[in-house]
Design a protein around this motif. Structure first.
Motif, PDB file in Angstrom:
ATOM      1  N   LEU A   1       0.833  -1.198   0.000  1.00  0.00           N
ATOM      2  CA  LEU A   1       0.000   0.000   0.000  1.00  0.00           C
ATOM      3  C   LEU A   1       0.868   1.248   0.000  1.00  0.00           C
ATOM      4  O   LEU A   1       1.913   1.296   0.648  1.00  0.00           O
ATOM      5  N   SER A   2       0.416   2.281  -0.697  1.00  0.00           N
ATOM      6  CA  SER A   2       1.096   3.577  -0.613  1.00  0.00           C
ATOM      7  C   SER A   2       0.868   4.137   0.784  1.00  0.00           C
ATOM      8  O   SER A   2      -0.226   4.071   1.334  1.00  0.00           O
ATOM      9  N   LYS A   3       1.924   4.686   1.370  1.00  0.00           N
ATOM     10  CA  LYS A   3       1.885   5.066   2.783  1.00  0.00           C
ATOM     11  C   LYS A   3       2.212   6.535   2.967  1.00  0.00           C
ATOM     12  O   LYS A   3       2.663   7.218   2.044  1.00  0.00           O
ATOM     13  N   GLY A   4       2.018   7.015   4.195  1.00  0.00           N
ATOM     14  CA  GLY A   4       2.356   8.388   4.553  1.00  0.00           C
ATOM     15  C   GLY A   4       2.986   8.420   5.926  1.00  0.00           C
ATOM     16  O   GLY A   4       3.417   7.394   6.453  1.00  0.00           O
ATOM     17  N   ALA A   5       3.032   9.608   6.510  1.00  0.00           N
ATOM     18  CA  ALA A   5       3.573   9.750   7.861  1.00  0.00           C
ATOM     19  C   ALA A   5       2.633   9.079   8.851  1.00  0.00           C
ATOM     20  O   ALA A   5       1.427   9.335   8.836  1.00  0.00           O
ATOM     21  N   PRO A   6       3.139   8.210   9.731  1.00  0.00           N
ATOM     22  CA  PRO A   6       2.272   7.527  10.700  1.00  0.00           C
ATOM     23  C   PRO A   6       1.537   8.505  11.607  1.00  0.00           C
ATOM     24  O   PRO A   6       2.038   9.602  11.889  1.00  0.00           O
ATOM     25  N   ILE A   7       0.370   8.111  12.044  1.00  0.00           N
ATOM     26  CA  ILE A   7      -0.399   8.922  12.981  1.00  0.00           C
ATOM     27  C   ILE A   7       0.168   8.734  14.381  1.00  0.00           C
ATOM     28  O   ILE A   7       0.344   7.609  14.847  1.00  0.00           O
ATOM     29  N   VAL A   8       0.449   9.853  15.048  1.00  0.00           N
ATOM     30  CA  VAL A   8       0.956   9.848  16.415  1.00  0.00           C
ATOM     31  C   VAL A   8      -0.197  10.200  17.353  1.00  0.00           C
ATOM     32  O   VAL A   8      -1.011  11.071  17.044  1.00  0.00           O
ATOM     33  N   SER A   9      -0.283   9.533  18.484  1.00  0.00           N
ATOM     34  CA  SER A   9      -1.396   9.742  19.409  1.00  0.00           C
ATOM     35  C   SER A   9      -0.900   9.845  20.848  1.00  0.00           C
ATOM     36  O   SER A   9       0.020   9.114  21.252  1.00  0.00           O
ATOM     37  N   ARG A  10      -1.501  10.759  21.620  1.00  0.00           N
ATOM     38  CA  ARG A  10      -1.235  10.882  23.055  1.00  0.00           C
ATOM     39  C   ARG A  10      -2.582  11.008  23.766  1.00  0.00           C
ATOM     40  O   ARG A  10      -3.499  11.676  23.270  1.00  0.00           O
TER      41      ARG A  10
END
Length: 257
Positions: free
Chosen positions: A163-172
């Motif tokens: 899959l084409s990807k992007g910057a991972p989602i960061v969560s706090r």
């Protein structure tokens, strides 16, 4: 911009309430890890015309369309032929998949219904199924997975590297007991306004021991912005005289109210 995704859950059993979907959370979490923004989820019945229309609509709108359900051996498993119709190609035996399935079953068990599972739209790229051998498949940006959760997850892990990807989602996440949404709504909106590209949400919870509170979650692709917004959320909780706790409020026990 990061790639986008839409999930199409196909199956009368979901809409009737007979079966509870168990795939959305897994897909949403794993798409986020790949930096793919899940923007829409639809549940549609096993109706060819509606599947064709929805697939053609969504594949033009999103980077990836992921379908679950309707690729088994029975008469009502119509996802694969419907995808073929959406792309205007024949639905035909895929020789490699046929051989894999033929070898998977004992002699005499690979009957006509099971051969349906080796019948794919012309030009489809099979998605390996390490659980039960019957493949999913990709047609351009449409990725067709099984509905059975164990098999769907195995297929997705096979698909993910392609899959084409992007910057991972960061969560706090920060939470506090005894906090209410109405109490913090105004200040939380100010933080959201200061970080317009982040997704900031508030989620009430109740533990098995009856303690209640609110979890405040901030998500985004910019790690520094997420960190700064999370620090402000922590301070917001403290300013109300409450004790901030980082992380999920014992996620296995918490339930939204």
């Amino acid at each position: 911009m990061n790639p986008t995704a839409c999930i199409l859950i196909i199956g009368n059993e979901i809409l009737s309430g007979r079966t509870q979907d168990a795939n959305i959370q897994f897909l949403a979490q794993n798409l986020g890890k790949l930096g793919i923004n899940l923007q829409e989820i639809r549940v549609i019945p096993d109706q060819e015309a509606l599947i064709v229309h929805t697939v053609n609509e969504t594949r033009k709108k999103f980077s990836h369309v992921i379908t679950t359900g309707g690729i088994g051996p029975t008469h009502d498993d119509i996802t694969a032929p419907s995808i073929a119709k959406a792309f205007g190609v024949p639905w035909e035996i895929h020789e490699e998949s046929f051989k894999i399935l033929e070898a998977h079953f004992r002699p005499g068990e690979f009957n006509t219904p099971r051969q349906r599972m080796a019948t794919l739209p012309r030009g489809a790229i099979p998605i390996r199924n390490p659980i039960s051998a019957a493949p999913g498949f990709s047609m351009d940006n449409v990725h067709v997975l099984a509905g059975v959760p164990e098999i769907m997850r195995a297929m997705f892990l096979e698909l993910a590297p392609h899959l084409s990807k992007g910057a991972p989602i960061v969560s706090r996440t920060w939470y506090a007991f005894g906090m209410s949404e109405g109490q913090i709504a105004e200040k939380l909106e100010e933080i959201q306004s200061a970080f317009p590209t982040l997704d900031i949400g508030s989620y009430p919870f109740k533990l098995q021991d009856q303690r209640k509170g609110v979890a405040l979650v901030v998500k985004g692709h910019n790690e520094n912005q997420v960190k700064n917004a999370a620090e402000q959320i922590c301070q917001l909780i403290a300013d109300f005289g409450l004790t901030p706790h980082e992380g999920e409020p014992t996620a296995k026990e918490a339930s939204k109210i």
